[in-house]
Design a protein around this motif. Structure first.
Motif, PDB file in Angstrom:
ATOM      1  N   LEU A   3      11.058   7.294   6.457  1.00  0.00           N
ATOM      2  CA  LEU A   3       9.703   7.087   6.691  1.00  0.00           C
ATOM      3  C   LEU A   3       9.428   5.865   6.558  1.00  0.00           C
ATOM      4  CD1 LEU A   3       8.107  10.070   4.238  1.00  0.00           C
ATOM      5  CD2 LEU A   3       8.705   9.536   6.863  1.00  0.00           C
TER       6      LEU A   3
ATOM      7  N   ILE B 215       2.661  12.604   8.866  1.00  0.00           N
ATOM      8  CA  ILE B 215       3.552  12.889   7.602  1.00  0.00           C
ATOM      9  C   ILE B 215       4.187  14.498   7.002  1.00  0.00           C
ATOM     10  CG2 ILE B 215       5.306  12.855   6.086  1.00  0.00           C
ATOM     11  CD1 ILE B 215       4.768   9.512   6.920  1.00  0.00           C
ATOM     12  N   LYS B 216       2.897  14.594   6.539  1.00  0.00           N
ATOM     13  CA  LYS B 216       2.304  15.601   5.991  1.00  0.00           C
ATOM     14  C   LYS B 216       2.533  17.034   7.012  1.00  0.00           C
ATOM     15  CE  LYS B 216      -0.992  14.196   2.526  1.00  0.00           C
ATOM     16  NZ  LYS B 216      -2.727  13.928   2.188  1.00  0.00           N
TER      17      LYS B 216
ATOM     18  N   ASP C 177      12.085   8.672   1.469  1.00  0.00           N
ATOM     19  CA  ASP C 177      11.452   8.257   1.923  1.00  0.00           C
ATOM     20  C   ASP C 177      11.924   6.688   3.056  1.00  0.00           C
ATOM     21  OD1 ASP C 177       9.934   8.542  -0.248  1.00  0.00           O
ATOM     22  OD2 ASP C 177      10.003   7.099  -1.186  1.00  0.00           O
TER      23      ASP C 177
ATOM     24  N   GLU D 228       6.076  17.640   7.469  1.00  0.00           N
ATOM     25  CA  GLU D 228       6.604  18.337   6.683  1.00  0.00           C
ATOM     26  C   GLU D 228       5.956  20.310   6.320  1.00  0.00           C
ATOM     27  OE1 GLU D 228       8.048  15.127   4.002  1.00  0.00           O
ATOM     28  OE2 GLU D 228       6.442  16.418   3.763  1.00  0.00           O
TER      29      GLU D 228
ATOM     30  N   THR E  74       1.294   3.953  -2.540  1.00  0.00           N
ATOM     31  CA  THR E  74       1.037   5.854  -2.604  1.00  0.00           C
ATOM     32  C   THR E  74       1.749   6.816  -2.639  1.00  0.00           C
ATOM     33  OG1 THR E  74       0.605   5.814  -0.187  1.00  0.00           O
ATOM     34  CG2 THR E  74      -0.872   4.892  -1.333  1.00  0.00           C
ATOM     35  N   GLY E  75       3.046   6.316  -2.169  1.00  0.00           N
ATOM     36  CA  GLY E  75       3.849   7.031  -1.676  1.00  0.00           C
ATOM     37  C   GLY E  75       3.698   7.401  -0.050  1.00  0.00           C
ATOM     38  N   PHE E  76       4.463   8.280   0.350  1.00  0.00           N
ATOM     39  CA  PHE E  76       3.881   8.963   1.878  1.00  0.00           C
ATOM     40  C   PHE E  76       3.369  10.427   2.074  1.00  0.00           C
ATOM     41  CE2 PHE E  76       7.165   6.147   2.033  1.00  0.00           C
ATOM     42  CZ  PHE E  76       7.208   5.021   2.897  1.00  0.00           C
ATOM     43  N   ARG E  77       3.034  10.596   0.679  1.00  0.00           N
ATOM     44  CA  ARG E  77       2.059  12.381   0.374  1.00  0.00           C
ATOM     45  C   ARG E  77       0.935  12.013  -0.350  1.00  0.00           C
ATOM     46  NH1 ARG E  77       7.485  12.152   0.539  1.00  0.00           N
ATOM     47  NH2 ARG E  77       8.570  12.948   2.421  1.00  0.00           N
ATOM     48  N   ALA E  78       0.507  10.998  -0.015  1.00  0.00           N
ATOM     49  CA  ALA E  78      -0.997  11.361  -1.211  1.00  0.00           C
ATOM     50  C   ALA E  78      -2.263  11.691   0.010  1.00  0.00           C
ATOM     51  CB  ALA E  78      -1.268   8.748  -0.857  1.00  0.00           C
ATOM     52  N   SER E  79      -2.557  11.495  -1.739  1.00  0.00           N
ATOM     53  CA  SER E  79      -4.032  12.338  -1.106  1.00  0.00           C
ATOM     54  C   SER E  79      -4.885  10.900  -0.785  1.00  0.00           C
ATOM     55  CB  SER E  79      -4.507  12.977  -2.631  1.00  0.00           C
ATOM     56  OG  SER E  79      -4.994  11.999  -3.509  1.00  0.00           O
ATOM     57  N   ARG E  80      -5.666  11.761  -0.869  1.00  0.00           N
ATOM     58  CA  ARG E  80      -6.630  11.035   0.574  1.00  0.00           C
ATOM     59  C   ARG E  80      -7.805   9.952  -0.302  1.00  0.00           C
ATOM     60  NH1 ARG E  80     -10.471  13.761   4.499  1.00  0.00           N
ATOM     61  NH2 ARG E  80     -12.460  12.817   3.520  1.00  0.00           N
TER      62      ARG E  80
ATOM     63  N   TYR F 294      -3.017   5.900   7.010  1.00  0.00           N
ATOM     64  CA  TYR F 294      -3.639   6.639   6.259  1.00  0.00           C
ATOM     65  C   TYR F 294      -3.484   7.828   7.597  1.00  0.00           C
ATOM     66  CZ  TYR F 294      -5.376  10.920   4.104  1.00  0.00           C
ATOM     67  OH  TYR F 294      -5.648  12.082   3.263  1.00  0.00           O
TER      68      TYR F 294
ATOM     69  N   GLN G 159       1.006  -1.167   0.173  1.00  0.00           N
ATOM     70  CA  GLN G 159      -0.065  -0.049   0.056  1.00  0.00           C
ATOM     71  C   GLN G 159       0.392   1.762   0.306  1.00  0.00           C
ATOM     72  OE1 GLN G 159      -2.882   0.651   3.120  1.00  0.00           O
ATOM     73  NE2 GLN G 159      -4.149   1.839   2.069  1.00  0.00           N
ATOM     74  N   LEU G 160       1.894   1.388   0.961  1.00  0.00           N
ATOM     75  CA  LEU G 160       2.206   2.731   1.252  1.00  0.00           C
ATOM     76  C   LEU G 160       3.114   2.988  -0.337  1.00  0.00           C
ATOM     77  CD1 LEU G 160       3.334   3.284   4.426  1.00  0.00           C
ATOM     78  CD2 LEU G 160       1.953   4.305   3.252  1.00  0.00           C
TER      79      LEU G 160
ATOM     80  N   PHE H 144      -5.716   7.129  -1.636  1.00  0.00           N
ATOM     81  CA  PHE H 144      -4.886   5.830  -0.478  1.00  0.00           C
ATOM     82  C   PHE H 144      -5.704   5.137  -0.172  1.00  0.00           C
ATOM     83  CE2 PHE H 144      -4.756   4.274   3.499  1.00  0.00           C
ATOM     84  CZ  PHE H 144      -3.323   4.625   3.984  1.00  0.00           C
TER      85      PHE H 144
ATOM     86  N   ILE I 294       0.344   9.245   6.814  1.00  0.00           N
ATOM     87  CA  ILE I 294       1.016  10.217   5.811  1.00  0.00           C
ATOM     88  C   ILE I 294      -0.087  11.234   6.200  1.00  0.00           C
ATOM     89  CG2 ILE I 294      -0.846  11.001   3.240  1.00  0.00           C
ATOM     90  CD1 ILE I 294      -0.518   7.488   3.033  1.00  0.00           C
TER      91      ILE I 294
END
Lengths: 487, 94
Positions: free
Chosen positions: B71, B55-56, B68, B59, A302-308, B49, A298-299, A311, B52
């Motif tokens: 994280l 993290i946002k 990465d 930052e 999506t990466g760690f800065r994904a939109s909802r 979630y 999953q991560l 995600f 995430i």
């Protein structure tokens, strides 16, 4: 050899004494030989498969570490592991799905496609889904900067360690390698905890899961004759059977590891009793699989800065993959997909709750906790119809039976009440009330009983003997394989 | 990224307080029950979630950028670990 067999009852003490009577590298050799004997007792040829995968991944990780930054090496390693998994686990499913897909064209153009019958004779190697995932985790983590295991003996032990080899828990190499380098001494605490977990797991498996299995099989054999009550009884029985079966296996695995001085991660934390929503359920059910999926599917997706939105999409895809991991059939994929959708709905609902003070107040009420736990259990139970059924239409048939009044031709509820599982279930419930702390149940009055029974080693030993004797006494005459062996 | 000087570097305690305030507004659980070394994932304060979102927040609030590797390595699973990593990043940026 399975944990609940008579063979294992002899195997484990022999390994225990051989392990603790040796030291240093010889001790590791003893453990490695024991692990391969354990694995090869089922089908000796597949010991070679495990060995080949071990050798490949050992060298692959060394190369990944040496030529850091070369993604091609990681992709090669991942492809190797996934192709082996696909060949043994999904070849038949893929062929079947392909020929179903092209069958209209076959009829229209009157041609016969080549169909290799060989794929239907492939025997699934035990535990391959679990150790393939451990290898994938290992290669990815080394690529991400982790230090590879340099000692081949240590790596061979990581990949074959018999307490977690067949059905997990899915280990992380960092914690395991650290334990391999520790100087181990036999402690009374480890022996006591290990024995306690083994007898508890044995009771869950043979006294509870195996007896519940006989009720499930009656329901399965009369799928289209079940009444509404039967269908509910079948699903309640099945969800508890899966829990007792898998968590029983896990308890015995963790207990066996403790006897050898190892701590392997837990897989269950009261999933049916304490989960207030499906997100929490997956934090309490098959924990090592759900964290593996989070970290390696999953991560990264999506990466760690994904939109909802992104995600949420990734959640549905990940859970569908989780379903496919459980079994090579569309009803498992549908089961995972349903869980993905419910997880997304839960996340969106929780966002609404966070934004609304009225909803927050309702959720802060003490009565909400048991209500939410019961609601989560019902959602899991309904989704589990897709897990139990042999096909998606069969699952929908059962769901319709559950939700519309139908007369029974089987009387599964009567059979369940007359089943030998009733007494061990009551005993287990009493044990749970005394020993398990559930936040929403007022159980403080029972704490003195727990303190009395846990006060010293003699009382603990007496309790373990009672549980062991009860396991034997309530065991049915037939033995069922562990459900998660097929995965 | 804005270059920080040493005067901008906050104490571990003040970073932890800001993270606590953020999570208490984003969790239905009582964050005051969590200690500095409580595993936020295991105790249900964070899901993937929520991670995430955390993290946002970090930052944006501290004007730092995580790699990465930082994280995925399980460095951000407790208040203490979050605060230490943020402080280390602030120090290296100063």
């Amino acid at each position: 050899m399975v944990f609940s067999s008579l063979n294992y009852l002899f195997f484990l003490p022999v390994v225990f004494f051989a392990y603790w009577l040796t030291s240093g590298s010889l001790r590791k050799v003893v453990l490695l030989i024991a692990s391969y004997i354990f694995y090869m007792s089922w089908l000796p040829a597949y010991g070679l498969l495990l060995l080949a995968m071990t050798l490949f991944n050992y060298f692959a990780a060394l190369f990944i570490d040496r030529y850091r930054g070369q993604k091609i090496l990681l992709w090669l390693a991942l492809s190797f592991n996934l192709l082996i998994l696909a060949y043994y686990k999904y070849a038949e499913f893929l062929c079947r799905s392909f020929f179903t897909l092209i069958s209209p064209a076959q009829k229209a153009f009157n041609f016969t496609a080549f169909h290799d019958n060989h794929v239907s004779t492939i025997i699934l190697p035990l535990g391959i889904s679990f150790f393939a995932f451990e290898f994938i985790h290992y290669c990815i983590d080394v690529h991400r900067g982790g230090r590879p295991i340099k000692n081949p003996l240590d790596f061979a032990l990581f990949s074959s360690f018999f307490p977690s080899q067949i059905s997990g828990p899915i280990k992380r190499y960092q914690q395991f390698a650290e334990q391999l380098s520790e100087r181990k001494t036999l402690s009374q605490e480890d022996v006591s905890a290990g024995c306690g977990l083994i007898v508890r797991g044995l009771f869950k498996k043979v006294a509870l899961a195996d007896n519940l299995a006989s009720i499930t099989s009656v329901g399965m054999n009369n799928w289209h004759s079940l009444g509404t009550l039967d269908a509910w009884v079948l699903m309640v029985v099945f969800v508890w059977q899966v829990y007792f079966d898998f968590s029983g296996y896990t308890d015995m695995g963790i207990g066996s590891a403790r006897l050898l001085g190892f701590q392997i991660p837990n897989n269950f934390d009261l999933p049916y009793i304490a989960s207030k929503n499906l997100i929490e359920f997956w934090q309490r059910w098959h924990i090592t699989l759900s964290t593996w999926l989070r970290d390696y599917v999953q991560l990264p997706m999506t990466g760690f800065r994904a939109s909802r939105l992104r995600f949420n999409l990734a959640t549905v895809v990940t859970m569908s993959a989780c379903g496919l991991w459980h079994g090579a059939a569309w009803h498992f994929v549908a089961w995972g997909f349903a869980h993905g959708l419910i997880l997304v709905a839960t996340r969106e609902y929780l966002q609404m709750v966070k934004a609304s003070s009225a909803l927050r107040q309702i959720h802060a009420q003490s009565w909400m906790v048991p209500v939410a736990c019961l609601g989560t259990f019902l959602l899991v139970l309904i989704a589990q119809t897709l897990f139990l059924a042999r096909s998606v239409p069969d699952a929908f048939h059962l769901l319709i039976t559950m939700l519309t009044p139908c007369r029974s031709a089987v009387d599964l509820s009567v059979r369940a009440l007359e089943s030998p599982v009733v007494v061990p279930l009551i005993l287990y419930a009493i044990w749970g009330l005394v020993f398990v702390e559930i936040s929403w149940l007022p159980l403080a009055a029972l704490r003195p009983i727990k303190e009395f029974l846990s006060a010293n080693s003699a009382r603990k030993a007496a309790l373990y003997i009672c549980i062991f004797v009860a396991s034997i006494a309530f065991a049915p005459s037939f033995a069922n394989p562990f459900i998660y062996f097929q995965f | 990224m804005i270059k920080l000087n040493k005067a901008h570097i906050q104490s571990v305690e003040s970073i932890e307080t800001k993270v606590r305030d953020f999570l208490s507004g984003n969790s239905l659980l009582d964050i005051s029950q969590a200690h500095s070394d409580t595993d936020l994932f295991k105790q249900g304060y964070l899901d993937s979630y929520g991670y995430i979102e955390l993290i946002k927040f970090l930052e944006t609030e501290f004007q730092i950028l995580f790699s990465d590797e930082e994280l995925v390595s399980g460095n951000l699973n407790t208040f203490a670990n979050v605060a230490h990593l943020v402080r280390t990043k602030l120090e290296s940026a100063a």
